[in-house]
Design a protein around this motif. Sequence first.
Motif, PDB file in Angstrom:
ATOM      1  N   VAL A 154     -22.803 -15.857  -9.041  1.00  0.00           N
ATOM      2  CA  VAL A 154     -22.286 -15.275  -7.838  1.00  0.00           C
ATOM      3  C   VAL A 154     -23.395 -15.348  -6.779  1.00  0.00           C
ATOM      4  O   VAL A 154     -24.581 -15.109  -7.280  1.00  0.00           O
ATOM      5  CB  VAL A 154     -21.631 -13.906  -7.688  1.00  0.00           C
ATOM      6  CG1 VAL A 154     -21.413 -13.370  -6.578  1.00  0.00           C
ATOM      7  CG2 VAL A 154     -20.528 -13.667  -8.732  1.00  0.00           C
ATOM      8  N   TRP A 188     -18.948 -13.625  -0.482  1.00  0.00           N
ATOM      9  CA  TRP A 188     -19.233 -13.859  -1.833  1.00  0.00           C
ATOM     10  C   TRP A 188     -18.450 -15.285  -2.218  1.00  0.00           C
ATOM     11  O   TRP A 188     -17.521 -15.473  -2.078  1.00  0.00           O
ATOM     12  CB  TRP A 188     -18.699 -12.827  -2.564  1.00  0.00           C
ATOM     13  CG  TRP A 188     -19.366 -11.349  -2.172  1.00  0.00           C
ATOM     14  CD1 TRP A 188     -18.748 -10.411  -1.593  1.00  0.00           C
ATOM     15  CD2 TRP A 188     -20.584 -10.865  -2.823  1.00  0.00           C
ATOM     16  NE1 TRP A 188     -19.580  -9.376  -1.450  1.00  0.00           N
ATOM     17  CE2 TRP A 188     -20.712  -9.746  -2.157  1.00  0.00           C
ATOM     18  CE3 TRP A 188     -21.580 -11.341  -3.733  1.00  0.00           C
ATOM     19  CZ2 TRP A 188     -21.902  -8.698  -2.413  1.00  0.00           C
ATOM     20  CZ3 TRP A 188     -22.722 -10.636  -3.829  1.00  0.00           C
ATOM     21  CH2 TRP A 188     -22.693  -9.385  -3.214  1.00  0.00           C
ATOM     22  N   GLU A 193     -24.267 -14.589  -2.467  1.00  0.00           N
ATOM     23  CA  GLU A 193     -23.854 -13.772  -1.506  1.00  0.00           C
ATOM     24  C   GLU A 193     -24.423 -14.529  -0.124  1.00  0.00           C
ATOM     25  O   GLU A 193     -25.503 -15.069  -0.131  1.00  0.00           O
ATOM     26  CB  GLU A 193     -24.421 -12.482  -1.414  1.00  0.00           C
ATOM     27  CG  GLU A 193     -24.024 -11.714  -0.250  1.00  0.00           C
ATOM     28  CD  GLU A 193     -24.416 -10.403  -0.216  1.00  0.00           C
ATOM     29  OE1 GLU A 193     -24.039  -9.319   0.589  1.00  0.00           O
ATOM     30  OE2 GLU A 193     -25.349  -9.839  -0.870  1.00  0.00           O
ATOM     31  N   TRP A 220     -18.750 -18.192  -5.873  1.00  0.00           N
ATOM     32  CA  TRP A 220     -19.118 -18.529  -7.119  1.00  0.00           C
ATOM     33  C   TRP A 220     -19.691 -19.926  -7.109  1.00  0.00           C
ATOM     34  O   TRP A 220     -19.009 -20.952  -6.675  1.00  0.00           O
ATOM     35  CB  TRP A 220     -17.808 -18.639  -8.208  1.00  0.00           C
ATOM     36  CG  TRP A 220     -18.229 -19.103  -9.492  1.00  0.00           C
ATOM     37  CD1 TRP A 220     -17.876 -20.356  -9.876  1.00  0.00           C
ATOM     38  CD2 TRP A 220     -18.895 -18.487 -10.371  1.00  0.00           C
ATOM     39  NE1 TRP A 220     -18.550 -20.512 -11.277  1.00  0.00           N
ATOM     40  CE2 TRP A 220     -19.064 -19.157 -11.660  1.00  0.00           C
ATOM     41  CE3 TRP A 220     -19.353 -17.024 -10.487  1.00  0.00           C
ATOM     42  CZ2 TRP A 220     -19.684 -18.794 -12.687  1.00  0.00           C
ATOM     43  CZ3 TRP A 220     -19.928 -16.620 -11.614  1.00  0.00           C
ATOM     44  CH2 TRP A 220     -20.068 -17.728 -12.823  1.00  0.00           C
ATOM     45  N   TYR A 241     -17.757  -8.981  -4.790  1.00  0.00           N
ATOM     46  CA  TYR A 241     -18.544  -9.621  -5.847  1.00  0.00           C
ATOM     47  C   TYR A 241     -17.792  -9.732  -7.050  1.00  0.00           C
ATOM     48  O   TYR A 241     -17.780 -10.961  -7.507  1.00  0.00           O
ATOM     49  CB  TYR A 241     -19.789  -8.738  -6.167  1.00  0.00           C
ATOM     50  CG  TYR A 241     -20.649  -9.302  -7.111  1.00  0.00           C
ATOM     51  CD1 TYR A 241     -21.716  -9.889  -7.319  1.00  0.00           C
ATOM     52  CD2 TYR A 241     -20.312  -8.795  -8.680  1.00  0.00           C
ATOM     53  CE1 TYR A 241     -22.735 -10.275  -8.281  1.00  0.00           C
ATOM     54  CE2 TYR A 241     -21.168  -9.365  -9.659  1.00  0.00           C
ATOM     55  CZ  TYR A 241     -22.269 -10.145  -9.500  1.00  0.00           C
ATOM     56  OH  TYR A 241     -22.700 -10.583 -10.544  1.00  0.00           O
ATOM     57  N   ALA A 246     -15.400 -12.810  -6.676  1.00  0.00           N
ATOM     58  CA  ALA A 246     -16.382 -13.984  -6.802  1.00  0.00           C
ATOM     59  C   ALA A 246     -16.533 -14.205  -8.570  1.00  0.00           C
ATOM     60  O   ALA A 246     -16.524 -15.352  -8.799  1.00  0.00           O
ATOM     61  CB  ALA A 246     -17.433 -14.197  -6.127  1.00  0.00           C
ATOM     62  N   ALA A 247     -17.109 -13.201  -8.988  1.00  0.00           N
ATOM     63  CA  ALA A 247     -17.457 -13.296 -10.224  1.00  0.00           C
ATOM     64  C   ALA A 247     -16.207 -13.621 -11.401  1.00  0.00           C
ATOM     65  O   ALA A 247     -16.538 -14.493 -12.382  1.00  0.00           O
ATOM     66  CB  ALA A 247     -18.047 -12.037 -11.088  1.00  0.00           C
TER      67      ALA A 247
END
Length: 66
Positions: free
Chosen positions: A14, A5, A16, A7, A32, A35-36
């Motif tokens: 985000v 993941w 993938e 950013w 996720y 990363a967010a």
Amino acid sequence: MSGSWFWCLEHGQVEEGRGCPNDRRLGPYDTYEEAADAITRTRERTEQMERADEQEREWGKGWDGS
């Protein structure tokens, strides 16, 4: 899939796996959610470093005769 993941700095979202080039993203992150939250954590760390730099400049004033 662990560690896949990112950013994306260009798109502000985000991604993938394979996405934008590495120079346009932060990561990899395991989830996720990590990363967010990456851009928020990065901004907070930058602000902390800027405050520390300012404190160091203030602390050092006068040592060189100025």
